[in-house]
Design an enzyme around this catalytic site. Structure first.
Site, PDB file in Angstrom:
ATOM      1  N   CYS A  85       0.837  -1.205   0.000  1.00 45.51           N
ATOM      2  CA  CYS A  85       0.000   0.000   0.000  1.00 45.51           C
ATOM      3  C   CYS A  85       0.873   1.256   0.000  1.00 45.51           C
ATOM      4  O   CYS A  85       1.461   1.591  -1.018  1.00 45.51           O
ATOM      5  CB  CYS A  85      -0.968  -0.038   1.177  1.00 45.51           C
ATOM      6  SG  CYS A  85      -2.333   1.142   1.046  1.00 45.51           S
ATOM      7  N   HIS A 194      -3.353  -5.696   1.259  1.00 41.99           N
ATOM      8  CA  HIS A 194      -2.595  -5.921   2.492  1.00 41.99           C
ATOM      9  C   HIS A 194      -2.542  -7.403   2.870  1.00 41.99           C
ATOM     10  O   HIS A 194      -3.413  -7.882   3.607  1.00 41.99           O
ATOM     11  CB  HIS A 194      -3.230  -5.152   3.642  1.00 41.99           C
ATOM     12  CG  HIS A 194      -3.075  -3.673   3.570  1.00 41.99           C
ATOM     13  ND1 HIS A 194      -2.140  -2.983   4.318  1.00 41.99           N
ATOM     14  CD2 HIS A 194      -3.732  -2.742   2.837  1.00 41.99           C
ATOM     15  CE1 HIS A 194      -2.234  -1.685   4.050  1.00 41.99           C
ATOM     16  NE2 HIS A 194      -3.195  -1.515   3.155  1.00 41.99           N
ATOM     17  N   GLU A 196      -0.682  -8.753   5.043  1.00 40.74           N
ATOM     18  CA  GLU A 196      -0.450  -8.893   6.486  1.00 40.74           C
ATOM     19  C   GLU A 196      -1.743  -8.899   7.288  1.00 40.74           C
ATOM     20  O   GLU A 196      -1.761  -9.286   8.462  1.00 40.74           O
ATOM     21  CB  GLU A 196       0.480  -7.774   6.985  1.00 40.74           C
ATOM     22  CG  GLU A 196      -0.156  -6.425   7.203  1.00 40.74           C
ATOM     23  CD  GLU A 196      -0.355  -5.609   5.937  1.00 40.74           C
ATOM     24  OE1 GLU A 196      -0.653  -4.410   6.045  1.00 40.74           O
ATOM     25  OE2 GLU A 196      -0.209  -6.173   4.834  1.00 40.74           O
TER      26      GLU A 196
END
Length: 222
Positions: A85, A194, A196
Site C-alpha cells: 500500500c 494488504h 499482512e
C-alpha cells in the site's frame, strides 16, 4: 531469517507486518526511517499507512528518509523488498518500481476483502503460490489507482512483472486491473492490497496473505 519492517511517521501497519513475519517463521526486526542502517536484515517490508500524512504525494517525502538510501542500495544488490500500500507508493517514488499510484477512480477511500489473482510466482514474495491462484486479501486505500504509460504497461505484461491483478471488480480503477508489480529481477514487489491482514482466521478474511511472507523466507533459505 531476519525481516526488517520500516516505521515511518504515519505508518499504521508496521506492527501487523511484523506479526505476519513471525507467523511465517521469521524474525521481525524494527527499522526506524531516520536511521540509515538496516541492521543486517535479510529482507525489508515497507508497510502501509500514511507516511508523513501523505503530504505532497503519497510516499514522496518518505523516499528521502535515510533508511531508503540503504533500501535502494540493497535492493539493487538483490535484497528482497516488499512495499504494501503506502510502501508500494514509496517504491514507485523511489524509482524501484515503475508507474505511480493516484487517487481512486471514484475519489473515495475503500476498505473491503478483495479477490486477487496471483499472476506471477517468479518473485521472492510469491513463490509459494500457484500462477493463476485466486486469494482474498484486505484492500484499504484512497490512492491505490495504479497508472503508467502504455509502453510501460506493455513491458510489465510482456516481462511477466504483473504480480497480482484484481478479479471480481476493480475497486480503485487501476489500469489493466493491476494490484501489484515487480522489478525485473523479481526481488522488489509492490502490492496495493494488504497480505499482512490475511494471515490468520481470527483477525481477517483468512490466511491467504501468509504466502507472501513464507515465500520470502523460502527464497532466502534457497
Amino acid at each position: 531469517m531476519r525481516i526488517g519492517v520500516v516505521t515511518f511517521p504515519g505508518s499504521l501497519d508496521d506492527v501487523d507486518a511484523a506479526r505476519a513475519v513471525r507467523l511465517a517463521g521469521g524474525e521481525a526486526v524494527a527499522l526506524w526511517h531516520g536511521e540509515a542502517d538496516l541492521h543486517g536484515v535479510d529482507a525489508v517490508v515497507l508497510p502501509g499507512g500514511f507516511s508523513y500524512g501523505d503530504y505532497l504525494r503519497c510516499g514522496a517525502i518518505s523516499r528521502f528518509s535515510p533508511v531508503m538510501e540503504q533500501v535502494v542500495e540493497q535492493a539493487a544488490g538483490g535484497m528482497p523488498v516488499l512495499g504494501i500500500c503506502n510502501g508500494f507508493q514509496i517504491l514507485c517514488e523511489s524509482h524501484l518500481l515503475p508507474g505511480a499510484l493516484i487517487r481512486n477512480e471514484r475519489r473515495r477511500f475503500g476498505c473491503l476483502d478483495q479477490r486477487v489473482r496471483i499472476e506471477s510466482t517468479r518473485t521472492a514474495w510469491t513463490s509459494r503460490y500457484v500462477a493463476g491462484e485466486e486469494v482474498t486479501i484486505v484492500l484499504k486505500n484512497g490512492e491505490g489507482c495504479y497508472v503508467a504509460d502504455a509502453e510501460t504497461l506493455d513491458r510489465l505484461e510482456g516481462e511477466g512483472r504483473v504480480v497480482a491483478r484484481y478479479v471480481a471488480g476493480n475497486p480503485n480503477g487501476s489500469l489493466r486491473d493491476i494490484a501489484g508489480v515487480s522489478n525485473e529481477r523479481g526481488n522488489v514487489v509492490g502490492l496495493m492490497p494488504h497480505p499482512e491482514h490475511a494471515v490468520d482466521d481470527l483477525c481477517g478474511p483468512g490466511t491467504d496473505g501468509l504466502g507472501f511472507f513464507t515465500s520470502v523466507l523460502r527464497s532466502l533459505v534457497s
